[in-house]
Design a protein around this motif. Structure first.
Motif, PDB file in Angstrom:
ATOM      1  N   GLY A 168     -33.560  -6.514 -36.040  1.00  0.00           N
ATOM      2  CA  GLY A 168     -33.531  -7.604 -35.085  1.00  0.00           C
ATOM      3  C   GLY A 168     -34.227  -8.848 -35.601  1.00  0.00           C
ATOM      4  O   GLY A 168     -33.890  -9.972 -35.210  1.00  0.00           O
ATOM      5  N   ALA A 169     -35.228  -8.655 -36.466  1.00  0.00           N
ATOM      6  CA  ALA A 169     -35.919  -9.800 -37.059  1.00  0.00           C
ATOM      7  C   ALA A 169     -35.107 -10.430 -38.179  1.00  0.00           C
ATOM      8  O   ALA A 169     -35.026 -11.655 -38.314  1.00  0.00           O
ATOM      9  CB  ALA A 169     -37.288  -9.366 -37.581  1.00  0.00           C
ATOM     10  N   VAL A 170     -34.488  -9.595 -39.009  1.00  0.00           N
ATOM     11  CA  VAL A 170     -33.742 -10.083 -40.166  1.00  0.00           C
ATOM     12  C   VAL A 170     -32.344 -10.563 -39.761  1.00  0.00           C
ATOM     13  O   VAL A 170     -31.866 -11.611 -40.229  1.00  0.00           O
ATOM     14  CB  VAL A 170     -33.634  -8.988 -41.249  1.00  0.00           C
ATOM     15  CG1 VAL A 170     -32.725  -9.431 -42.393  1.00  0.00           C
ATOM     16  CG2 VAL A 170     -35.009  -8.620 -41.768  1.00  0.00           C
ATOM     17  N   GLY A 175     -27.795 -13.857 -40.158  1.00  0.00           N
ATOM     18  CA  GLY A 175     -26.504 -14.225 -39.589  1.00  0.00           C
ATOM     19  C   GLY A 175     -26.411 -15.711 -39.300  1.00  0.00           C
ATOM     20  O   GLY A 175     -25.393 -16.354 -39.595  1.00  0.00           O
ATOM     21  N   GLY A 176     -27.470 -16.277 -38.713  1.00  0.00           N
ATOM     22  CA  GLY A 176     -27.462 -17.698 -38.418  1.00  0.00           C
ATOM     23  C   GLY A 176     -27.374 -18.552 -39.660  1.00  0.00           C
ATOM     24  O   GLY A 176     -26.673 -19.572 -39.682  1.00  0.00           O
ATOM     25  N   LEU A 177     -28.066 -18.138 -40.723  1.00  0.00           N
ATOM     26  CA  LEU A 177     -28.027 -18.884 -41.978  1.00  0.00           C
ATOM     27  C   LEU A 177     -26.635 -18.857 -42.593  1.00  0.00           C
ATOM     28  O   LEU A 177     -26.116 -19.891 -43.036  1.00  0.00           O
ATOM     29  CB  LEU A 177     -29.054 -18.294 -42.946  1.00  0.00           C
ATOM     30  CG  LEU A 177     -29.313 -19.064 -44.239  1.00  0.00           C
ATOM     31  CD1 LEU A 177     -29.887 -20.447 -43.927  1.00  0.00           C
ATOM     32  CD2 LEU A 177     -30.264 -18.277 -45.143  1.00  0.00           C
ATOM     33  N   VAL A 178     -26.009 -17.674 -42.600  1.00  0.00           N
ATOM     34  CA  VAL A 178     -24.659 -17.558 -43.161  1.00  0.00           C
ATOM     35  C   VAL A 178     -23.672 -18.415 -42.372  1.00  0.00           C
ATOM     36  O   VAL A 178     -22.851 -19.147 -42.947  1.00  0.00           O
ATOM     37  CB  VAL A 178     -24.206 -16.076 -43.179  1.00  0.00           C
ATOM     38  CG1 VAL A 178     -22.725 -15.968 -43.533  1.00  0.00           C
ATOM     39  CG2 VAL A 178     -25.030 -15.281 -44.179  1.00  0.00           C
ATOM     40  N   LEU A 325     -28.113 -20.633 -36.202  1.00  0.00           N
ATOM     41  CA  LEU A 325     -29.401 -20.469 -36.880  1.00  0.00           C
ATOM     42  C   LEU A 325     -30.546 -20.661 -35.901  1.00  0.00           C
ATOM     43  O   LEU A 325     -31.526 -19.897 -35.925  1.00  0.00           O
ATOM     44  CB  LEU A 325     -29.512 -21.461 -38.040  1.00  0.00           C
ATOM     45  CG  LEU A 325     -30.767 -21.328 -38.910  1.00  0.00           C
ATOM     46  CD1 LEU A 325     -30.886 -19.918 -39.479  1.00  0.00           C
ATOM     47  CD2 LEU A 325     -30.758 -22.361 -40.032  1.00  0.00           C
ATOM     48  N   LEU A 326     -30.441 -21.655 -35.027  1.00  0.00           N
ATOM     49  CA  LEU A 326     -31.490 -21.862 -34.019  1.00  0.00           C
ATOM     50  C   LEU A 326     -31.540 -20.685 -33.060  1.00  0.00           C
ATOM     51  O   LEU A 326     -32.631 -20.201 -32.714  1.00  0.00           O
ATOM     52  CB  LEU A 326     -31.240 -23.161 -33.252  1.00  0.00           C
ATOM     53  CG  LEU A 326     -32.218 -23.467 -32.100  1.00  0.00           C
ATOM     54  CD1 LEU A 326     -33.659 -23.473 -32.596  1.00  0.00           C
ATOM     55  CD2 LEU A 326     -31.854 -24.797 -31.427  1.00  0.00           C
ATOM     56  N   PHE A 327     -30.372 -20.203 -32.624  1.00  0.00           N
ATOM     57  CA  PHE A 327     -30.386 -19.036 -31.726  1.00  0.00           C
ATOM     58  C   PHE A 327     -30.988 -17.823 -32.425  1.00  0.00           C
ATOM     59  O   PHE A 327     -31.733 -17.052 -31.818  1.00  0.00           O
ATOM     60  CB  PHE A 327     -28.976 -18.717 -31.237  1.00  0.00           C
ATOM     61  CG  PHE A 327     -28.912 -17.487 -30.376  1.00  0.00           C
ATOM     62  CD1 PHE A 327     -29.546 -17.453 -29.147  1.00  0.00           C
ATOM     63  CD2 PHE A 327     -28.242 -16.349 -30.803  1.00  0.00           C
ATOM     64  CE1 PHE A 327     -29.514 -16.318 -28.344  1.00  0.00           C
ATOM     65  CE2 PHE A 327     -28.200 -15.209 -30.020  1.00  0.00           C
ATOM     66  CZ  PHE A 327     -28.832 -15.192 -28.781  1.00  0.00           C
ATOM     67  N   GLY A 328     -30.665 -17.642 -33.705  1.00  0.00           N
ATOM     68  CA  GLY A 328     -31.256 -16.544 -34.456  1.00  0.00           C
ATOM     69  C   GLY A 328     -32.766 -16.651 -34.498  1.00  0.00           C
ATOM     70  O   GLY A 328     -33.482 -15.657 -34.322  1.00  0.00           O
ATOM     71  N   ALA A 329     -33.275 -17.866 -34.716  1.00  0.00           N
ATOM     72  CA  ALA A 329     -34.723 -18.057 -34.754  1.00  0.00           C
ATOM     73  C   ALA A 329     -35.361 -17.765 -33.399  1.00  0.00           C
ATOM     74  O   ALA A 329     -36.446 -17.158 -33.316  1.00  0.00           O
ATOM     75  CB  ALA A 329     -35.041 -19.489 -35.192  1.00  0.00           C
ATOM     76  N   LEU A 330     -34.681 -18.155 -32.321  1.00  0.00           N
ATOM     77  CA  LEU A 330     -35.205 -17.895 -30.981  1.00  0.00           C
ATOM     78  C   LEU A 330     -35.216 -16.398 -30.659  1.00  0.00           C
ATOM     79  O   LEU A 330     -36.035 -15.935 -29.859  1.00  0.00           O
ATOM     80  CB  LEU A 330     -34.359 -18.629 -29.931  1.00  0.00           C
ATOM     81  CG  LEU A 330     -34.408 -20.154 -29.946  1.00  0.00           C
ATOM     82  CD1 LEU A 330     -33.403 -20.723 -28.958  1.00  0.00           C
ATOM     83  CD2 LEU A 330     -35.809 -20.656 -29.638  1.00  0.00           C
ATOM     84  N   SER A 331     -34.313 -15.643 -31.274  1.00  0.00           N
ATOM     85  CA  SER A 331     -34.185 -14.209 -30.972  1.00  0.00           C
ATOM     86  C   SER A 331     -35.145 -13.339 -31.766  1.00  0.00           C
ATOM     87  O   SER A 331     -35.303 -12.156 -31.449  1.00  0.00           O
ATOM     88  CB  SER A 331     -32.743 -13.758 -31.251  1.00  0.00           C
ATOM     89  OG  SER A 331     -31.821 -14.517 -30.522  1.00  0.00           O
TER      90      SER A 331
END
Length: 494
Positions: A168-170, A175-178, A325-331
């Motif tokens: 969940g951290a990675v 995914g957001g970066l890709v 990417l922002l949503f990934g960081a928030l999660s």
């Protein structure tokens, strides 16, 4: 008789032989546990990444709302269907071969998903990926139960559960970066293909380190009829949740078919057991109230968590229109919270037991209410600030629910039923409940939206879907409280 000088020191100190053997055994157990955790990380990484890919996949393949629901939920159905036969086979013929077969399926059909040319192809790929993941998962839980006992088993299950926190951290960041760095129709394909290198490395390690076990001289019994009936009931419930056309039958007809299938399934299970077979609903498991209630907790809570995850992704990516990417960081905060708590969950369960788990489920429900109020009332910047804080607390709560509940539930299963069978039915129940929950949650969310829907419409749709998540959490809480009072009553009687 002359002594071999190489073994003379061992003859003089026989306790050293035992110590060396124990150290070697412990070392092998740690390696195998590492492989199990890595495999859990890989399959769960797929799920966390896939949630981010859903909007891009939908747009790239022009998937309808009902196709999107099937893409989201088919994986869990297939995962669940594979668990019981795979668990039974693992008990009898050994876990190594099935682990390798499941891993090859999971990684191989990830390639099919990455090269998909239609929504139907993705549905097929997710179906076959789910079968592979289900085969793997049962072997992992069986290996942990075979290798560890007592507190050691609780620690091992806690470490395995921590794989969810790590993925969940990675996953969201990866995914957001890709997705941020690639064209829209390429990014989601690369996220499917990300499973392949992970799978290849674990396959090599498993091939080298997993123990070969001899086939057990047992009569193999596979409840094919029960498995088919249970799958049809689940699929009928899923089809009843689909938005738009579901073929020649209405949602009400699918629902009635599912309800009618339940007594038929129960009657078949009774008949099959009387014939001497081993049914999915094994008598020893059904007659264990602790196992039944613990499985109910797992079903509702697992479905609540994954349904919340997919609805959150749709709301933030489509409704708030923030980048992946922002949503990934928030999660990430939720995953870090789960990682921190699950690694120490064995201490929690040994000290607080079922009352502790019930309390944490109640806290999780309160956090859901708080999240709904935030989404409904706060401006967008406020939501972006509050969401990771609530997610962190939800992650901590999840880590203190899942692994402790699993430990207590499997401890209630009789050894005569087979460890793999008990773990398999627990996971089957979770996954089938999850497939229905995710499909229904996505349907509740999507049916309230039209093309060009306003932010207020998205807020309303999220809160409506959150009501389902809260109801599922309430079901988990009721089952946990019932088990808590049952244990207290049994203690007073003794």
């Amino acid at each position: 008789m002359p002594h071999n000088p190489a073994i003379k020191p061992l003859l003089q100190h026989p306790d050293r032989v035992d110590a060396d053997a124990t150290a070697q055994s412990d070392g092998n157990a740690r390696i195998i546990l590492g492989i199990c955790v890595a495999m859990g990380f890989t399959t769960l990484l797929d799920q966390t990444i896939f949630a981010l890919a859903v909007p891009r996949l939908r747009d790239g393949l022009h998937a309808s709302a009902s196709q999107l629901q099937l893409i989201i939920s088919t994986y869990s159905v297939a995962f669940g269907v594979a668990l019981v036969p795979a668990g039974r086979l693992g008990d009898i013929i050994g876990r190594r071969s099935l682990f390798l077969i499941g891993l090859a399926m999971f990684a191989g059909f990830s390639v099919l998903g990455g090269l998909a040319w239609s929504a139907q192809t993705v549905i097929a790929a997710r179906l076959l990926q789910g079968l592979g993941a289900g085969i793997i998962n049962t072997q992992v839980l069986g290996l942990i139960q075979d290798l560890f006992q007592g507190i050691g088993r609780a620690k091992a299950l806690g470490r395995y559960a921590s794989a969810g926190g790590m993925s969940g951290a990675v996953g969201p960041l990866l995914g957001g970066l890709v997705l941020a760095l690639t064209p829209p129709d390429i990014g989601w394909r690369l996220l499917f293909l990300a499973n392949v290198p992970f799978g290849a490395v674990i396959f090599f390690l498993a091939l080298r380190h997993l123990p070969r076990s001899r086939s057990q001289p047992q009569k193999f019994s596979l409840d094919t009829g029960g498995l088919v009936l249970l799958s049809l009931i689940t699929l009928s419930l899923m089809f009843a949740t689909l938005v738009g056309s579901t073929g020649s039958l209405s949602a009400r007809a699918y629902l009635l078919a599912a309800v009618a299938g339940v007594p038929l399934f129960v009657c078949w299970e009774v008949y099959y057991q009387r014939r001497g077979g081993t049914p999915i609903l094994a008598r020893g498991l059904v007659r264990s109230p602790g196992y039944v209630l613990g499985t109910t907790v797992a079903m509702f809570q697992f479905a609540a968590g994954l349904t919340l995850g997919i609805v959150s992704a749709l709301f933030f990516l489509d409704g708030l229109r923030i980048g992946p990417l922002l949503f990934g960081a928030l999660s990430v905060s939720s995953a870090l919270g789960m990682l921190a708590s699950s690694t120490r969950s064995w201490r929690f369960v040994s000290r607080f037991g079922r009352p502790g788990v019930a309390f944490v489920i109640a806290v999780y429900a309160a956090l859901l209410v708080l999240e709904g109020l935030a989404i409904l009332l706060l401006p967008v910047p406020g939501i972006l600030y509050v969401y990771p804080v609530i997610g962190l607390l939800q992650g901590v709560a999840s880590g203190l629910i899942h692994a402790p509940n699993q430990v207590m539930t499997l401890a209630e299963a009789g050894e005569g039923e087979g460890r793999g069978l008990a773990a398999g039915f627990l996971q089957l129940s979770q996954r089938l409940a999850c497939s229905i929950g995710m499909s229904l949650g996505a349907g509740i969310f999507l049916v309230r939206l039209t093309s060009g829907a306003s932010l207020e419409a998205y807020r309303s749709a999220f809160v409506a879907a959150l009501g389902l998540v809260l109801a599922l959490t309430g079901g988990a809480l009721l089952a946990a409280l019932a088990d808590m009072f049952r244990r207290r009553f049994a203690t007073r009687l003794t």
